[in-house]
Design an enzyme around this catalytic site. Structure first.
Site, PDB file in Angstrom:
ATOM      1  N   GLY A 252       0.844  -1.197   0.000  1.00  0.00           N
ATOM      2  CA  GLY A 252       0.000   0.000   0.000  1.00  0.00           C
ATOM      3  C   GLY A 252       0.875   1.240   0.000  1.00  0.00           C
ATOM      4  N   ALA A 253       1.916   1.198   0.815  1.00  0.00           N
ATOM      5  CA  ALA A 253       2.884   2.288   0.897  1.00  0.00           C
ATOM      6  C   ALA A 253       4.112   1.737   1.596  1.00  0.00           C
ATOM      7  CB  ALA A 253       2.302   3.462   1.685  1.00  0.00           C
ATOM      8  N   MET A 254       5.231   2.454   1.487  1.00  0.00           N
ATOM      9  CA  MET A 254       6.476   2.008   2.119  1.00  0.00           C
ATOM     10  C   MET A 254       7.100   3.154   2.885  1.00  0.00           C
ATOM     11  SD  MET A 254       7.815  -1.046   2.013  1.00  0.00           S
ATOM     12  CE  MET A 254       9.591  -0.972   1.841  1.00  0.00           C
ATOM     13  N   GLU A 255       7.505   2.850   4.132  1.00  0.00           N
ATOM     14  CA  GLU A 255       7.919   3.886   5.084  1.00  0.00           C
ATOM     15  C   GLU A 255       9.383   4.258   4.965  1.00  0.00           C
ATOM     16  OE1 GLU A 255       6.993   0.744   5.829  1.00  0.00           O
ATOM     17  OE2 GLU A 255       8.179  -0.105   7.450  1.00  0.00           O
ATOM     18  N   HIS A 286       0.115   6.617   9.158  1.00  0.00           N
ATOM     19  CA  HIS A 286       0.780   5.326   9.411  1.00  0.00           C
ATOM     20  C   HIS A 286       2.253   5.405   9.005  1.00  0.00           C
ATOM     21  CE1 HIS A 286       0.700   0.700   8.940  1.00  0.00           C
ATOM     22  NE2 HIS A 286       1.848   1.062   8.403  1.00  0.00           N
ATOM     23  N   GLU A 287       2.485   5.839   7.779  1.00  0.00           N
ATOM     24  CA  GLU A 287       3.868   5.858   7.281  1.00  0.00           C
ATOM     25  C   GLU A 287       4.720   6.874   8.037  1.00  0.00           C
ATOM     26  OE1 GLU A 287       4.610   3.405   5.504  1.00  0.00           O
ATOM     27  OE2 GLU A 287       2.565   2.831   4.982  1.00  0.00           O
TER      28      GLU A 287
HETATM   29 ZN   LIG Z   1       3.570  -0.011   7.970  1.00  0.00          ZN
END
Ligand SMILES: [Zn+2]
Length: 794
Positions: A252-255, A286-287
């Site tokens: 979904g996404a990367m931190e 979240h990220e």
């Molecule tokens: Zn995460």
């Protein structure tokens, strides 16, 4: 074989002071040059660098060229003397199309090329030679040679860009799997906030969408930033904060520290619903929380990935709801995320939120940790911890932990020590039952006479809100209760409906007494608070018999005021009930019930109309309705279609035999975008002919370069429950398909037939599990089999 825990521990004992000086040259198509100077201190002896499938390779150790001992995945460094060494690895590597390596994507709109090294478990070694483990953190200094007109983004701030050479500031020590590089003709929105350079970026062909949402994206980013920098005592750890919508991201996404990547689905074309906004704000929060939890303080090994994900998931929903002002985010969690966590916690694959390191013996096993236990259940458990400890003590412990281990690594034990010191409560005892044991408790409502009595079957202490209602579900009272070994009587609420865990503070199955159950079944949508309705939809559908599920949906979906809940209930119905729990011959009738409920829903509110139209487009068996919608580019009630809804309607029309390959191709050309290409692939595969199914199967299985996205789009069209006879031939088992990285293996796992299966077909998969296969593929198939087996028992 991937890196084992034992190997990682040995290497961490031997090495220290690791740093990377990395130069990438991406000016050629097909392959890129990766030259890295790795400096480190060693206690002496044999060790190795990981590097995946280099096409050509030159290695020097302390300036001396060596004939590298290289087996396609590791470069042996044998007999090193104690002290500091520098190994330079100069290699050529191929670009990838599965997101695991340096990913290449060409935009069909304008032919522009985009590159992304998105990384993750065992992926850094597909970009440069490295010690690919979390607890050998090191500073990374990057330079990239690329098209001088491009934008190149990475973790650190861009220092200089001249003649196509982009040089970045050295990062603080980070785990090498958190490195990121993104390059291409991006459209950018940049500004400074409290002295920190920030930016949002998207492909050039999405510039209009980015500009449309830029003010909101900036506002949410700043609100989250101000919140985190006020609750955490450690300052923001990096020199800049970029956020990039990138094509074909597997997550979904990367931190990644200082440069977060997001799936492009979070920048939708034309219509952005309130749910889209809430979800996006949740992911942004979240990220950003990961900058502290994952990036500043990182786990030692993958068993503690939950320390990253449970905290970030909790922070994501809480901060979006409170600091970023996206009211209703908690409703989304209860309705769309928590039910999946309960399901996951009942499978054979469930595990403690915090497993032991030995339960994750290698990185391949680590790929299965990013599941609904680490996210959904972990989030709920952290929320219970905050409710039980109080927020002040929780944050005091967290801050002590972050400061003690800044720019280093830490374990669960370290966190517990910090929380224990900050709280008078027995944090370790709490952790033993909540974090170290799998499964969950059941909270039951019984009656002594008229008096509601709460009991708990299980082992955990719970603190949650309980609410009492009249028979027509008008609220009467609400309070916080603690429930453990002793039953709790509620004499003041004799004769009333009671709902335990009404605000979702704890994680437990709830069983209502008959009085409360009947009132909820009859009056659910009269209840005013959407958060309590979310909890109750979840409770009522949890392990409900299919007939009860459909009865509740038929009665309450048309009257459900919250678009979030309409969408969650429909998703659960399509993805769980229809896919896994029905017999093949029951599917048609069930879809009719769903279609009728969607058509009967109140459409005056646009957000709800969108949710209902999406459900109707998936369930209707009326091709004329879909033709009318597509012809008018609007639903019968006048709601304009957006690209996603148009492709969903076309897929269903194709599935019903109402759209030819030529018509789909015409629409694909008219759309002209990457999402249009995928929509067309799904629609083509959905057509009810043997030729269409065989072409889809061939495309999925014969092209070794197929992208993860295209593979998934084809599977999405192929498995139509209505076409059982046509697709039964493809219910075959081919673990060999998962021959690429773990992302592609996960896609193969998710392509498990999305149709009801016979016992013989399920046995086929059971037998296939005896073969050697990637852990993440095994997990997907076992989970599917478990969900279906449980479904048949109930
Ligand atoms: Zn995460």
């Amino acid at each position: 074989m991937s890196l084992t825990l034992e190997e990682a521990r040995a290497r961490a004992r031997m090495l220290s002071d690791v740093s990377y000086d990395l130069a990438l040259d991406v000016t050629r198509v097909g392959s890129f040059r990766s030259r890295v100077a790795v400096r480190f201190r060693t206690a002496g002896g044999d060790t190795f660098l990981e590097l995946h499938r280099a096409e050509s390779l030159e290695v020097t150790i302390d300036g001396m060229a060596v004939g590298p001992a290289y087996d396609g995945r590791r470069i042996s460094l044998d007999g090193l003397s104690p002290g500091v060494h520098e190994v330079v690895v100069d290699a050529r590597l191929r670009y990838v199309t599965d997101g695991e390596g340096l990913h290449t994507f060409t935009d069909p709109v304008d032919g522009e090329r985009y590159l992304g090294g998105y990384l993750g478990l065992d992926v850094t070694q597909r970009l440069f030679a490295c010690f690919d483990q979390l607890d050998l953190k090191g500073p990374i200094t990057l330079s990239v040679t690329a098209d001088p007109t491009w934008t190149v983004l990475s973790n650190g701030l861009l220092k200089t860009a001249a003649n196509g050479r982009f040089s970045f500031a050295t990062t603080p020590p980070i785990p090498c799997d958190a490195f990121v590089v993104v390059a291409g003709p991006f459209h950018s929105v940049r500004w400074e906030h409290r002295g920190l350079p920030m930016g949002w970026h998207a492909r050039r062909s999405l510039a209009a969408e980015l500009e449309r949402d830029a003010a909101e994206l900036r506002r949410t980013t700043e609100a989250c930033f101000d919140h985190f920098t006020s609750i955490f005592t450690e300052p923001f750890p990096f020199d800049s904060y970029d956020q990039v919508f990138v094509p074909e991201l597997n997550w979904g996404a990367m931190e990644c520290p200082g440069c977060v990547t997001f799936q492009e689905s979070m920048l939708p074309r034309e219509r952005v619903t309130d749910d889209d906004r809430r979800h996006r704000a949740m992911v942004i929060a979240h990220e950003m929380s990961h900058m502290w939890f994952a990036d500043l303080v990182s786990p030692v090994w993958w068993e503690d990935a939950w320390l990253n994900e449970s905290f970030a998931d909790y922070m994501g929903f809480e901060v979006a709801e409170t600091a970023a002002g996206e009211k209703g985010t908690r409703v989304s969690f209860e309705a769309a995320h928590k039910p999946g966590a309960y399901l996951a916690d009942r499978r054979r694959s469930t595990h403690p939120v915090a497993p032991a390191a030995e339960d994750v013996p290698d990185v391949d096993t680590g790929t299965t940790i990013f599941d609904a236990i680490s996210y959904g259940k972990g989030n709920a458990v952290v929320r219970q911890l905050v409710t039980w400890l109080g927020e002040a003590d929780f944050l005091a412990g967290v801050n002590a932990h972050l400061t003690a281990h800044r720019f280093a690594n830490a374990t669960l034990e370290d966190l517990l020590s910090a929380l224990d010191a900050a709280s008078p409560r027995d944090v370790r005892g709490w952790a033993r039952v909540w974090l170290r044991q799998p499964g969950h408790d059941t909270i039951r409502v019984a009656r002594r006479g008229d008096v509601p009595v709460l009991t708990r079957a299980g082992v955990r202490p719970h603190r949650f809100t309980i609410t009492a209602y009249s028979g027509s579900l008008q609220p009467v009272g609400s309070r916080l209760v603690d429930l453990a070994d002793e039953p709790v009587e509620l004499p003041e609420w004799a004769g009333l409906v009671v709902v335990p865990n009404a605000h979702g503070e704890t994680f437990a199955r709830v069983e209502l007494d008959p009085l409360s159950y009947d009132a909820v079944a009859s009056e659910l949508t009269s209840l005013a608070d959407p958060l309590v309705r979310a909890v109750l939809w979840g409770t009522m559908l949890d392990e409900a018999a299919p007939a009860d599920h459909l009865r509740l949906l038929a009665r309450h979906l048309p009257r459900e005021p919250s678009p979030t809940l309409v969408t969650a209930v429909l998703d659960r119905t399509f993805n769980h009930l229809v896919r896994r729990r029905l017999e093949p011959e029951q599917v048609g009738t069930a879809l009719e019930v769903v279609a009728a409920a969607c058509a009967a829903g109140d459409q005056r509110d646009e957000q709800r109309a969108v949710a209902l139209a999406r459900g109707l487009a998936r369930a209707t068996s009326d091709p004329e309705l879909l033709r009318r919608w597509l012809g008018a580019n609007a639903t019968d009630q006048g709601l304009a279609l957006d690209p996603a809804l148009r492709w969903s309607a076309r897929k269903r029309l194709a599935e019903l035999g109402g759209l030819s390959a030529e018509q789909i191709e015409t629409e694909r050309r008219r759309d002209g975008t990457a999402t249009g290409d995928l929509g067309a692939a799904t629609a083509l595969a959905a057509r009810p002919t043997a030729e269409a199914k065989s072409a889809a199967w061939a495309a999925m299985t014969e092209d070794p370069e197929i992208s993860v996205r295209r593979f998934r789009a084809l599977a999405d069209g192929l498995w139509s429950p209505a076409h059982r006879d046509l697709v039964a031939a493809y219910v075959t088992v081919a673990p060999a398909l998962a021959r690429r990285g773990s992302a592609f293996a996960a896609a193969v796992g998710r392509a498990f037939p999305a149709i009801p299966l016979t016992t013989a077909e399920m046995d086929l998969f059971r037998r296939a599990l005896h073969q050697d296969m990637p852990a993440v593929l095994r997990r997907h198939w076992e989970d599917e089999l478990d969900d279906r087996a449980t479904a048949r028992e109930t």
